[in-house]
Design a protein around this motif. Structure first.
Motif, short mmCIF file in Angstrom:
data_model
loop_
_atom_site.label_atom_id
_atom_site.label_comp_id
_atom_site.label_asym_id
_atom_site.label_seq_id
_atom_site.Cartn_x
_atom_site.Cartn_y
_atom_site.Cartn_z
N ASP A 127 0.80 -1.22 0.00
CA ASP A 127 0.00 0.00 0.00
C ASP A 127 0.84 1.28 0.00
O ASP A 127 0.34 2.35 0.29
N ASP A 128 2.13 1.17 -0.28
CA ASP A 128 2.95 2.38 -0.24
C ASP A 128 4.07 2.27 -1.27
O ASP A 128 4.33 1.19 -1.80
N ASP B 175 1.60 6.17 7.83
CA ASP B 175 1.99 6.79 6.57
C ASP B 175 1.78 8.31 6.61
O ASP B 175 1.16 8.85 7.52
N PRO B 234 7.95 7.78 2.09
CA PRO B 234 6.99 6.79 2.58
C PRO B 234 7.45 6.18 3.91
O PRO B 234 8.62 6.31 4.29
#
Lengths: 172, 315
Positions: A127-128, B175, B234
């Motif tokens: 997801d990243d 995140d 990230p």
């Protein structure tokens, strides 16, 4: 000699007159430029020989010829190689690492003369964006050049570089 | 000293509030629409109450505050880029009247340093701008005290919002978007956080330090800075850094040769790895090694503290 690179050769010489000169002649005759000679006369090796460390510079393609010529003269070459990598530096690359071919990225580093990849850790969560941490080895004083090359690669591949803050710092 | 304040945000309000404690009186204050002027000194509470109730600080027009009799103009309007207006004109008009100016607004110093210094040379007034870099941290005055020629580099964590986000991402494994939303809820990040997270704010502070370091030999503006923000960092990058005993911070660096701002790997327990909204400025000195000053880099009373220290230096 702008493309010449420094090399260190460790030799073992027998304690006989003229032996040192015999060792240096093949270097000069094969395109090597002597930088320094460290002749440890008082310090014998277990085999009773005298260790000598020779720093020289030559074009990269001439170096193996120099080592061969030394061996042909019957000289014991203990260690021969480019100057040891003296500095380590870590960088993190972020972005399309896999899409832009990770092995191509590694190959790119292999082709950099003053730089070598010691290890690579990849983190690619679903997801990243993926990141890779590279531990690089550079020659003494070569870290900023190494980082400049990394920036070049990152530009080419659309990656973000998280560079190390260069000056070493002490813990608070 | 008699102070005239332009700009009634967090910094302008705090200067108004704290001036008396420092032995000064505020004789004029202006926001973009209105002004209050009283040569005997304004009552801070009344001014703030009126601003909160009516959206105006008084019944006069801003021009009257700018033309009033004061010793020091406090320029605390929002930072603007490019022509740095209206801050730039406030500064030059005050200097033309031979008044001192203390800035909290980064725009004029970062974008038009040379013009500001020329206007100062033609004036009996002086400019000071400690508050533009690192809130309460005495960054500019440290460079002046040591002498710019004795400092080879100034670097550090100069944006609390970006630092808060990176600290939380590393500590919680969250995140960027998640932590940004949290920071906005807490009031640490603005609704439009781009100025902070894209590195612009940190870059302006570094440009200001580069201008002071170069002593006018070379003039820097934001356009000269190499800037990378933290939006693209990230969680995976932070965890890879952490496996290696490192973390990521938005670090700005100013030297006589230029300005660079970007996310950098630094030792997790190192000096530069300050947490949360804290700032740090680190100087490389020629004969005294490294000097670190950390503290609160933003906020009304913190920045007003730097403004009022500057006013004290003018006395």
């Amino acid at each position: 000699m702008s493309d010449a690179r420094p090399h260190t050769v460790r030799l073992e010489l027998t304690d006989e007159p003229g032996e040192l000169l015999n060792a240096l002649r093949p270097i000069a005759e094969n395109g090597g430029n002597l930088l320094s000679i460290y002749h440890e006369r008082g310090n014998l090796t277990p085999r009773g020989r005298i260790p000598v460390e020779v720093d020289l510079e030559c074009l990269p393609e001439r170096f193996s010829g120099i080592v061969e010529a030394l061996k042909a003269e019957g000289i014991t070459v203990i260690q021969a190689g480019e100057e040891q990598y003296a500095e380590e530096v870590s960088v993190v690359l972020v972005g399309p690492l896999i899409e832009t071919d990770l092995s191509d990225t590694l190959r790119w580093f292999e082709e950099c003369a003053n730089l070598s990849v010691l290890d690579l850790s990849l983190s690619a969560p679903e997801d990243d964006r993926p990141s890779a941490r590279l531990r690089l080895a550079a020659h003494a004083g070569g870290v900023s050049d190494a980082l400049a090359r990394v920036r070049e690669l990152a530009d080419e591949k659309g990656l973000l570089v998280i560079e190390p803050q260069l000056d070493r710092e002490t813990a608070a | 000293m008699k102070l005239a304040i332009v700009g009634v945000g967090a910094v302008g309000r705090s200067v108004l509030d704290l001036a008396r404690e420092y032995g000064h009186s505020v004789t004029a204050i202006a926001d973009s629409e209105s002004a209050a002027v009283d040569s005997a000194g304004l009552d801070p509470e009344r001014v703030i109450a009126r601003k909160d109730d009516e959206g105006r600080v008084g019944s006069r027009v801003p021009e009257e505050a700018l033309k009033s009799e004061y010793d020091v103009l406090i320029e605390a309007t929002p930072t603007t880029l490019g022509d740095a207006e209206p801050g730039f004109s406030h500064v030059t008009r005050a200097l033309e009247r031979d008044r001192h100016v203390v800035l909290a607004n980064k725009g004029p110093i970062a974008e038009r340093y040379g013009e500001i210094r020329r206007a100062e040379r033609a004036s009996a007034g002086e400019i000071r701008f400690e508050a533009t870099v690192g809130g309460a941290i005495p960054a500019i005055s440290t460079i002046e005290d040591f002498g710019p020629e004795h400092i080879t580099a100034a670097r550090g964590v100069l944006n609390g919002t970006a630092n808060f986000i990176l600290t939380r991402m590393a500590a919680e494994g969250l995140d960027y978007d998640h932590v940004l939303a949290e920071a906005q809820d807490l009031g640490v990040a603005e609704a439009n956080p781009s100025f902070d997270v894209q590195g612009t704010d940190a870059a302006l502070k570094c440009v200001i330090m580069a201008n002071v370091l170069s002593g006018g030999e070379r003039e820097f503006t934001l356009a000269d800075a190499e800037v990378e923000g933290i939006e693209d960092v990230p969680g995976s990058a932070l965890s890879l850094a952490s496996e290696d005993g490192r973390t990521v911070r938005l670090i700005g660096e100013a030297t006589r040769d230029g300005v660079r701002v970007g996310p950098r790997l630094i030792p997790e327990n190192g000096t530069l790895a300050v947490s949360g909204t804290r700032n740090i400025v680190q100087f490389e000195t020629t004969h005294a090694g490294r000097l670190n000053i950390s503290g609160r880099g933003a906020g009304g009373p913190e920045t007003a503290t730097a403004v009022l220290s500057d006013v004290g230096r003018l006395e």
